[in-house]
Design a protein around this motif. Sequence first.
Motif, mmCIF file in Angstrom:
data_model
loop_
_atom_site.group_PDB
_atom_site.id
_atom_site.type_symbol
_atom_site.label_atom_id
_atom_site.label_comp_id
_atom_site.label_asym_id
_atom_site.label_seq_id
_atom_site.Cartn_x
_atom_site.Cartn_y
_atom_site.Cartn_z
ATOM 1 N N GLU A 178 0.815 -1.224 0.000
ATOM 2 C CA GLU A 178 0.000 0.000 0.000
ATOM 3 C C GLU A 178 0.844 1.268 0.000
ATOM 4 O OE1 GLU A 178 0.451 -1.598 4.211
ATOM 5 O OE2 GLU A 178 -0.095 -2.397 2.219
ATOM 6 N N HIS B 159 -0.415 -3.919 -7.999
ATOM 7 C CA HIS B 159 -1.428 -4.514 -7.129
ATOM 8 C C HIS B 159 -1.972 -5.801 -7.747
ATOM 9 C CE1 HIS B 159 -4.981 -4.951 -4.602
ATOM 10 N NE2 HIS B 159 -4.503 -4.015 -3.799
ATOM 11 N N ALA B 160 -2.205 -5.784 -9.081
ATOM 12 C CA ALA B 160 -2.735 -6.975 -9.749
ATOM 13 C C ALA B 160 -1.739 -8.121 -9.689
ATOM 14 C CB ALA B 160 -3.080 -6.638 -11.204
ATOM 15 N N ASP C 107 -1.716 -9.563 -6.147
ATOM 16 C CA ASP C 107 -2.899 -10.399 -5.945
ATOM 17 C C ASP C 107 -2.763 -11.741 -6.659
ATOM 18 O OD1 ASP C 107 -4.175 -8.610 -4.317
ATOM 19 O OD2 ASP C 107 -5.542 -7.832 -5.849
ATOM 20 N N ARG D 173 -0.697 -13.997 -4.591
ATOM 21 C CA ARG D 173 -1.401 -14.382 -3.362
ATOM 22 C C ARG D 173 -2.499 -15.399 -3.640
ATOM 23 N NH1 ARG D 173 -6.032 -12.550 -1.444
ATOM 24 N NH2 ARG D 173 -6.021 -10.792 -2.925
ATOM 25 N N THR D 174 -3.239 -15.215 -4.747
ATOM 26 C CA THR D 174 -4.391 -16.071 -5.025
ATOM 27 C C THR D 174 -4.051 -17.271 -5.906
ATOM 28 O OG1 THR D 174 -4.996 -14.783 -6.998
ATOM 29 C CG2 THR D 174 -5.929 -14.083 -4.872
ATOM 30 N N ALA E 42 -3.187 -12.700 -13.472
ATOM 31 C CA ALA E 42 -3.913 -11.445 -13.686
ATOM 32 C C ALA E 42 -3.841 -11.017 -15.150
ATOM 33 C CB ALA E 42 -3.326 -10.345 -12.804
#
Length: 345
Positions: free
Chosen positions: A310, A325-326, A329, A332-333, A337
């Motif tokens: 952030e 950010h993408a 993510d 993490r997931t 992306a």
Amino acid sequence: MNPDTTPTRTPEPPDAAVRPTVRAATPADAEAISRMRSENLLSRPLTEEWVRRTAGELAHRLTPAGDARAFVIDAPDGTMAACALGLIAPVLPAPSYPRGLAARVHLVATHPDHRRRGYARAVVGVLLDHLADFENVTLFELHTSSQAAPLYREFGFAGSPALMRMTRLSPSTAAADAQPDSTWVPPQQYADSLPRATAYVCLYVTDEDDQPLQLHSVYSPSHPWHMIGGAVDFGERPWDAVLRECREKTGMTAVGPPRLLATVYGQPRAQRPYSTLQLVFDGRRLTEAQIRGFTLDPREHDEIRILPLEQWQALMPARDFTRLHAVADARRTGVAAYVDTWGDS
């Protein structure tokens, strides 16, 4: 051409009640066609290196944008029984070939185990029909032997066996005005008509607490912080580009296997007339000692910084943070992306 091209009165296989099945060749058939040429047509067979080189060239030319068309018959065991290959080339138009396209029957070959069954006649007939009906070719040429010449005369070729020629005009073609052919263009002309794009690769690296690592650019004030990476060189594979860029930018050797985190697309702009396509790979979590071992190229970067995700938002343009950010993510997931707004104004 091989001896099987001598015409016979019974083209069907003597042990079969149906005609052989002829299919269009694909790039996957390039090696088999090259081997048929090497083993059955050439006076001196090609070396394995030349077979591979020939197959690679032919595979590219057998694509819809290429200049090669071929038809084959498969043997029951899955090998190639026969093949015919034609090469399309532009010529200056004339009344007999108003489209300005010619085709050379480059090779016709039948495996010795499948000769005297009419296979050569079958593949040549389908090849000529395809070139005339679907490629708008009206001028045909070939080099052949005196033994095989009678077969080609049956199809309409005339002249000496050393250079036989034939024109085939359909009623619609003969009546039409000479117009440039819109269904086939030479490969280079087709390539020149395609939109341009530049490919980039990036390596997403974090510390052991998953905080993104970014490099500070000395040459790009509009993108001050970014991931390790750069443009893909001509003919370079993306992961090879990652390895090279990593060594050049940080002195680090990236560790595989490659894991793609994101695909990022950028529209062309006035200052950047080409589209951009970025492939972002996972550079894994690095220890403090590994990061301390980075050696920056001072002509490109002057600082390494690691911050919580952030906190990067205030240090880079919104579009760059959207990308970062993408990518975070995606790691993490575990779901790759897709970002298509990078570089938008």
